[in-house]
Design a protein around this motif. Structure first.
Motif, PDB file in Angstrom:
ATOM      1  N   VAL A 141      -0.710  -9.217 -11.598  1.00  8.91           N
ATOM      2  CA  VAL A 141      -1.290  -9.153 -10.265  1.00  8.91           C
ATOM      3  C   VAL A 141      -2.575  -8.346 -10.345  1.00  8.91           C
ATOM      4  N   CYS A 142      -3.644  -8.898  -9.815  1.00  8.51           N
ATOM      5  CA  CYS A 142      -4.927  -8.197  -9.798  1.00  8.51           C
ATOM      6  C   CYS A 142      -4.819  -6.963  -8.911  1.00  8.51           C
ATOM      7  N   SER A 143      -5.429  -5.875  -9.325  1.00  9.08           N
ATOM      8  CA  SER A 143      -5.309  -4.629  -8.567  1.00  9.08           C
ATOM      9  C   SER A 143      -6.369  -4.483  -7.473  1.00  9.08           C
ATOM     10  N   ASN A 144      -7.283  -5.440  -7.334  1.00  5.97           N
ATOM     11  CA  ASN A 144      -8.265  -5.362  -6.257  1.00  5.97           C
ATOM     12  C   ASN A 144      -7.543  -5.304  -4.924  1.00  5.97           C
ATOM     13  N   SER A 145      -7.848  -4.322  -4.126  1.00  4.13           N
ATOM     14  CA  SER A 145      -7.252  -4.110  -2.801  1.00  4.13           C
ATOM     15  C   SER A 145      -5.775  -3.745  -2.854  1.00  4.13           C
ATOM     16  N   TRP A 146      -5.206  -3.537  -4.027  1.00  2.00           N
ATOM     17  CA  TRP A 146      -3.795  -3.140  -4.149  1.00  2.00           C
ATOM     18  C   TRP A 146      -3.659  -1.729  -3.621  1.00  2.00           C
ATOM     19  N   ASP A 147      -2.654  -1.487  -2.794  1.00  2.00           N
ATOM     20  CA  ASP A 147      -2.460  -0.143  -2.266  1.00  2.00           C
ATOM     21  C   ASP A 147      -0.970   0.182  -2.170  1.00  2.00           C
ATOM     22  N   MET A 148      -0.658   1.327  -1.589  1.00  6.89           N
ATOM     23  CA  MET A 148       0.723   1.784  -1.501  1.00  6.89           C
ATOM     24  C   MET A 148       1.588   0.851  -0.650  1.00  6.89           C
ATOM     25  N   THR A 149       0.995   0.189   0.324  1.00  8.91           N
ATOM     26  CA  THR A 149       1.759  -0.759   1.138  1.00  8.91           C
ATOM     27  C   THR A 149       2.239  -1.923   0.274  1.00  8.91           C
ATOM     28  N   ASP A 150       1.342  -2.443  -0.573  1.00 11.19           N
ATOM     29  CA  ASP A 150       1.720  -3.531  -1.474  1.00 11.19           C
ATOM     30  C   ASP A 150       2.811  -3.071  -2.435  1.00 11.19           C
ATOM     31  N   ALA A 151       2.635  -1.874  -2.988  1.00  7.79           N
ATOM     32  CA  ALA A 151       3.629  -1.332  -3.920  1.00  7.79           C
ATOM     33  C   ALA A 151       4.985  -1.162  -3.225  1.00  7.79           C
ATOM     34  N   ALA A 152       4.964  -0.737  -1.959  1.00  6.59           N
ATOM     35  CA  ALA A 152       6.214  -0.551  -1.225  1.00  6.59           C
ATOM     36  C   ALA A 152       6.954  -1.867  -1.047  1.00  6.59           C
ATOM     37  N   VAL A 153       6.215  -2.959  -0.835  1.00  3.05           N
ATOM     38  CA  VAL A 153       6.840  -4.266  -0.679  1.00  3.05           C
ATOM     39  C   VAL A 153       7.543  -4.668  -1.977  1.00  3.05           C
ATOM     40  N   VAL A 154       6.870  -4.474  -3.098  1.00  3.53           N
ATOM     41  CA  VAL A 154       7.469  -4.809  -4.393  1.00  3.53           C
ATOM     42  C   VAL A 154       8.707  -3.946  -4.643  1.00  3.53           C
ATOM     43  N   CYS A 155       8.595  -2.653  -4.367  1.00  3.71           N
ATOM     44  CA  CYS A 155       9.730  -1.761  -4.555  1.00  3.71           C
ATOM     45  C   CYS A 155      10.913  -2.191  -3.710  1.00  3.71           C
ATOM     46  N   LYS A 156      10.642  -2.567  -2.461  1.00  2.00           N
ATOM     47  CA  LYS A 156      11.697  -3.036  -1.566  1.00  2.00           C
ATOM     48  C   LYS A 156      12.327  -4.310  -2.110  1.00  2.00           C
ATOM     49  N   GLN A 157      11.468  -5.220  -2.553  1.00  2.00           N
ATOM     50  CA  GLN A 157      11.966  -6.500  -3.068  1.00  2.00           C
ATOM     51  C   GLN A 157      12.899  -6.309  -4.252  1.00  2.00           C
ATOM     52  N   LEU A 158      12.561  -5.339  -5.088  1.00  2.00           N
ATOM     53  CA  LEU A 158      13.342  -5.113  -6.296  1.00  2.00           C
ATOM     54  C   LEU A 158      14.498  -4.128  -6.076  1.00  2.00           C
ATOM     55  N   GLY A 159      14.659  -3.668  -4.854  1.00  2.00           N
ATOM     56  CA  GLY A 159      15.741  -2.735  -4.559  1.00  2.00           C
ATOM     57  C   GLY A 159      15.497  -1.353  -5.123  1.00  2.00           C
ATOM     58  N   CYS A 160      14.245  -0.966  -5.200  1.00  2.00           N
ATOM     59  CA  CYS A 160      13.864   0.321  -5.793  1.00  2.00           C
ATOM     60  C   CYS A 160      13.427   1.336  -4.748  1.00  2.00           C
TER      61      CYS A 160
END
Length: 174
Positions: A154-173
């Motif tokens: 995944v390209c990190s352009n515009s990646w932020d903590m909100t995006d990371a939170a979605v991935v963490c939620k998706q993975l049950g982390c």
């Protein structure tokens, strides 16, 4: 924004939701469940591409008060008269912090970038599964998505903590 094909996990398998009777109230429940803000659209007819596997839900009828899509009225698990080119989608504002149930049931929230609503929430249209690679544990690492059978970063352009939170939620982390 969060946007993508809606998928739910039932009996350990991910599957899609048919867009028969799909409307903004149903989309609002999905956006709320995923913490993706308010519903901006309820795309029908496979707008985010056809899914695969079972079609778990059809004729979904949410009231808007449910905390998860699985709480909404529907024909019954796996009971449908649908094809994957009718898969339901959502477009959410991507803003807000509404949270309810852990994303164990829902796995598809194509974040305006893509679809991660097929695993829990995704950011790449057509993405089915998200994973973390080369990290110190299962909840750390480089974000990768599976698209058309191939893993990519995944390209990190515009990646932020909100995006990371979605991935963490998706993975049950968390």
């Amino acid at each position: 924004r969060c946007a993508g094909r809606v998928e739910v996990k039932h009996e350990g398998r991910w599957g899609t939701v048919c867009s028969n009777s799909w409307d903004m109230t149903d989309a609002a429940v999905v956006c709320k469940q995923l913490g993706c803000g308010s519903a901006l659209g309820a795309p029908k007819y496979g707008r985010f591409g056809p899914g695969s596997g079972p079609i778990w839900m059809d004729k979904v009828g949410c009231r808007g008060t449910e905390s998860a899509l699985s709480d909404c009225k529907h024909n019954g698990w796996g009971k449908h008269n649908c094809y994957h080119f009718w898969d339901a989608g959502v477009t959410c504002s991507g803003k807000g912090s509404t949270r309810s149930s852990p994303l164990g049931e829902l796995q598809t929230c194509s974040l305006g970038l893509s679809t991660l609503l097929m695993g829990p929430v995704s950011m790449f249209e057509g993405a089915a599964v998200v994973r973390l690679e080369d990290g110190s544990g299962r909840c750390a690492g480089r974000v990768e998505v599976k698209h058309e059978g191939r893993w990519g970063t995944v390209c990190s352009n515009s990646w932020d903590m909100t995006d990371a939170a979605v991935v963490c939620k998706q993975l049950g982390c968390g």
